[in-house]
Design a protein around this motif. Structure first.
Motif, PDB file in Angstrom:
ATOM      1  N   ASP A   1      14.401  42.155   7.896  1.00 35.08           N
ATOM      2  CA  ASP A   1      13.965  43.234   8.787  1.00 35.08           C
ATOM      3  C   ASP A   1      12.540  43.021   9.313  1.00 35.08           C
ATOM      4  O   ASP A   1      11.967  43.911   9.950  1.00 35.08           O
ATOM      5  CB  ASP A   1      14.096  44.598   8.105  1.00 35.08           C
ATOM      6  CG  ASP A   1      13.191  44.744   6.877  1.00 35.08           C
ATOM      7  OD1 ASP A   1      12.304  43.889   6.674  1.00 35.08           O
ATOM      8  OD2 ASP A   1      13.364  45.716   6.119  1.00 35.08           O
ATOM      9  N   LYS A   2      11.951  41.834   9.015  1.00 35.30           N
ATOM     10  CA  LYS A   2      10.620  41.442   9.508  1.00 35.30           C
ATOM     11  C   LYS A   2       9.521  42.346   8.959  1.00 35.30           C
ATOM     12  O   LYS A   2       8.559  42.679   9.652  1.00 35.30           O
ATOM     13  CB  LYS A   2      10.591  41.436  11.035  1.00 35.30           C
ATOM     14  CG  LYS A   2      11.601  40.477  11.662  1.00 35.30           C
ATOM     15  CD  LYS A   2      11.540  40.506  13.167  1.00 35.30           C
ATOM     16  CE  LYS A   2      12.584  39.572  13.764  1.00 35.30           C
ATOM     17  NZ  LYS A   2      12.563  39.581  15.240  1.00 35.30           N
ATOM     18  N   SER A   3       9.672  42.708   7.703  1.00 38.67           N
ATOM     19  CA  SER A   3       8.645  43.518   7.045  1.00 38.67           C
ATOM     20  C   SER A   3       8.432  43.025   5.623  1.00 38.67           C
ATOM     21  O   SER A   3       9.249  42.281   5.075  1.00 38.67           O
ATOM     22  CB  SER A   3       9.060  44.998   7.002  1.00 38.67           C
ATOM     23  OG  SER A   3      10.049  45.212   6.003  1.00 38.67           O
TER      24      SER A   3
ATOM     25  N   SER B   1       4.190  45.878   8.419  1.00 38.22           N
ATOM     26  CA  SER B   1       5.008  45.463   9.555  1.00 38.22           C
ATOM     27  C   SER B   1       4.201  45.612  10.834  1.00 38.22           C
ATOM     28  O   SER B   1       3.441  46.566  10.978  1.00 38.22           O
ATOM     29  CB  SER B   1       6.280  46.304   9.642  1.00 38.22           C
ATOM     30  OG  SER B   1       7.089  45.889  10.726  1.00 38.22           O
ATOM     31  N   GLU B   2       4.342  44.643  11.735  1.00 35.33           N
ATOM     32  CA  GLU B   2       3.677  44.674  13.034  1.00 35.33           C
ATOM     33  C   GLU B   2       4.707  44.334  14.109  1.00 35.33           C
ATOM     34  O   GLU B   2       5.713  43.661  13.834  1.00 35.33           O
ATOM     35  CB  GLU B   2       2.533  43.662  13.082  1.00 35.33           C
ATOM     36  CG  GLU B   2       1.417  43.910  12.075  1.00 35.33           C
ATOM     37  CD  GLU B   2       0.641  45.180  12.338  1.00 35.33           C
ATOM     38  OE1 GLU B   2       0.699  45.680  13.486  1.00 35.33           O
ATOM     39  OE2 GLU B   2      -0.016  45.692  11.410  1.00 35.33           O
TER      40      GLU B   2
ATOM     41  N   MET C   1       5.438  40.685  14.300  1.00 29.60           N
ATOM     42  CA  MET C   1       5.682  40.065  13.004  1.00 29.60           C
ATOM     43  C   MET C   1       7.062  39.415  12.961  1.00 29.60           C
ATOM     44  O   MET C   1       8.042  39.965  13.483  1.00 29.60           O
ATOM     45  CB  MET C   1       5.572  41.123  11.904  1.00 29.60           C
ATOM     46  CG  MET C   1       5.383  40.596  10.513  1.00 29.60           C
ATOM     47  SD  MET C   1       4.870  41.974   9.439  1.00 29.60           S
ATOM     48  CE  MET C   1       5.036  41.215   7.833  1.00 29.60           C
ATOM     49  N   HIS C   2       7.152  38.232  12.339  1.00 21.72           N
ATOM     50  CA  HIS C   2       8.419  37.527  12.170  1.00 21.72           C
ATOM     51  C   HIS C   2       8.877  37.620  10.709  1.00 21.72           C
ATOM     52  O   HIS C   2       8.102  37.983   9.823  1.00 21.72           O
ATOM     53  CB  HIS C   2       8.274  36.060  12.576  1.00 21.72           C
ATOM     54  CG  HIS C   2       8.151  35.843  14.056  1.00 21.72           C
ATOM     55  ND1 HIS C   2       7.040  36.226  14.771  1.00 21.72           N
ATOM     56  CD2 HIS C   2       9.012  35.299  14.957  1.00 21.72           C
ATOM     57  CE1 HIS C   2       7.199  35.919  16.049  1.00 21.72           C
ATOM     58  NE2 HIS C   2       8.384  35.366  16.191  1.00 21.72           N
ATOM     59  N   SER C   3      10.112  37.257  10.494  1.00 12.31           N
ATOM     60  CA  SER C   3      10.628  37.215   9.130  1.00 12.31           C
ATOM     61  C   SER C   3       9.877  36.144   8.337  1.00 12.31           C
ATOM     62  O   SER C   3       9.529  35.093   8.881  1.00 12.31           O
ATOM     63  CB  SER C   3      12.124  36.900   9.156  1.00 12.31           C
ATOM     64  OG  SER C   3      12.632  36.821   7.840  1.00 12.31           O
ATOM     65  N   MET C   4       9.631  36.424   7.040  1.00  7.42           N
ATOM     66  CA  MET C   4       8.898  35.493   6.176  1.00  7.42           C
ATOM     67  C   MET C   4       9.739  35.203   4.934  1.00  7.42           C
ATOM     68  O   MET C   4       9.658  35.925   3.939  1.00  7.42           O
ATOM     69  CB  MET C   4       7.532  36.074   5.825  1.00  7.42           C
ATOM     70  CG  MET C   4       6.628  36.172   7.050  1.00  7.42           C
ATOM     71  SD  MET C   4       4.957  36.756   6.754  1.00  7.42           S
ATOM     72  CE  MET C   4       5.246  38.510   6.622  1.00  7.42           C
TER      73      MET C   4
ATOM     74  N   LYS D   1      -4.398  43.526   3.552  1.00  4.21           N
ATOM     75  CA  LYS D   1      -4.737  43.158   4.921  1.00  4.21           C
ATOM     76  C   LYS D   1      -4.423  41.695   5.216  1.00  4.21           C
ATOM     77  O   LYS D   1      -4.520  40.834   4.348  1.00  4.21           O
ATOM     78  CB  LYS D   1      -6.220  43.410   5.190  1.00  4.21           C
ATOM     79  CG  LYS D   1      -6.557  44.864   5.467  1.00  4.21           C
ATOM     80  CD  LYS D   1      -8.006  44.981   5.929  1.00  4.21           C
ATOM     81  CE  LYS D   1      -8.322  46.402   6.370  1.00  4.21           C
ATOM     82  NZ  LYS D   1      -9.719  46.504   6.880  1.00  4.21           N
ATOM     83  N   LEU D   2      -4.082  41.436   6.482  1.00  4.88           N
ATOM     84  CA  LEU D   2      -3.903  40.071   6.957  1.00  4.88           C
ATOM     85  C   LEU D   2      -5.277  39.427   7.133  1.00  4.88           C
ATOM     86  O   LEU D   2      -6.177  40.005   7.741  1.00  4.88           O
ATOM     87  CB  LEU D   2      -3.155  40.077   8.290  1.00  4.88           C
ATOM     88  CG  LEU D   2      -3.037  38.740   9.025  1.00  4.88           C
ATOM     89  CD1 LEU D   2      -2.175  37.765   8.247  1.00  4.88           C
ATOM     90  CD2 LEU D   2      -2.464  38.953  10.423  1.00  4.88           C
ATOM     91  N   HIS D   3      -5.435  38.208   6.599  1.00  6.76           N
ATOM     92  CA  HIS D   3      -6.676  37.454   6.772  1.00  6.76           C
ATOM     93  C   HIS D   3      -6.564  36.721   8.113  1.00  6.76           C
ATOM     94  O   HIS D   3      -6.021  35.619   8.190  1.00  6.76           O
ATOM     95  CB  HIS D   3      -6.855  36.463   5.621  1.00  6.76           C
ATOM     96  CG  HIS D   3      -8.224  35.878   5.519  1.00  6.76           C
ATOM     97  ND1 HIS D   3      -9.012  35.599   6.611  1.00  6.76           N
ATOM     98  CD2 HIS D   3      -8.955  35.509   4.434  1.00  6.76           C
ATOM     99  CE1 HIS D   3     -10.153  35.082   6.216  1.00  6.76           C
ATOM    100  NE2 HIS D   3     -10.155  35.025   4.898  1.00  6.76           N
TER     101      HIS D   3
END
Length: 214
Positions: A121-123, A139-140, A143-146, A177-179
């Motif tokens: 679900d890309k979150s 989620s953004e 944002m892609h699946s990880m 947070k995203l670096h």
């Protein structure tokens, strides 16, 4: 003419039967590949000592790393849930149900008091161990699946393999947070769940890619 017609009918009947048999065989093979079971093995003897199923396809499995919880493992599956099993009783003791797609990864953080999951679900979602309530939703729009996540040896960061061909770094502190200044690119992983590995001292990061390189 009648003889030719009969032969033609016989050939068509044989062809249809052959196609039907092949279809049955293919279905059987596909069912065997995804039998929806989790197997527990003895690493010393190689014996299978346990079999678990909730009739869903499991995608990832992780034992709780705590010494006093070695009988507990969690499973992320195609049913969008994370299921917590007790290997001793072979019972499900907890379910974490918030994702909207299949669960791909489970990563323990914060001295195993929490864990992070990623999904189709890309979150990403952060959970307290034993409490089926999301404490952080990540989620953004872009944002892609990880499908692969690895924790840094110091426990303060996680590296996430994003399917837009980059590795993203997130803090494991309360804000997660995203670096933005620390990212890794130059490889192609779109469509592949390539794992990530840190060196023991945390100075180096390595991954494979879709072209068979590391």
């Amino acid at each position: 003419n009648k003889t030719k017609q009969n032969k033609t009918k016989q050939n068509k009947t044989k062809q249809n039967k052959t196609k039907q048999n092949k279809t049955k065989q293919n279905k059987t093979k596909q069912n065997k590949r995804y039998d929806k079971y989790i197997k527990l093995w003895d690493a010393e003897t190689g014996d299978c000592i346990g079999s678990f199923t909730n009739n869903r396809i499991p995608y990832c499995v992780k034992f709780n790393p705590d010494v006093d919880k070695q009988n507990i493992f969690v499973v992320g599956g195609a049913d969008k849930k994370i299921v917590q099993w007790d290997a001793r009783t072979k019972n499900i003791v907890q379910e974490y149900d918030q994702h909207l797609g299949a669960v791909n990864t489970i990563t323990f953080i914060d001295e195993n008091r929490r864990f992070i999951t990623s999904s189709d679900d890309k979150s990403m979602r952060v959970w307290e161990w034993g409490i089926p309530v999301v404490i952080k939703y990540i989620s953004e729009p872009d944002m892609h699946s990880m499908p692969a996540i690895t924790a840094h040896p110091n426990g303060n960061w996680i590296a996430c393999q994003s399917l837009d061909n980059q590795i993203l770094i997130y803090s494991t502190k309360d804000r997660f947070k995203l670096h933005k200044k620390k990212g890794f690119m130059g490889h192609t992983v779109a469509g592949y769940a390539c794992e990530i590995a840190f060196s023991q001292d945390g100075k180096f990061l390595m991954t494979g890619d879709g072209d068979g390189r590391a």
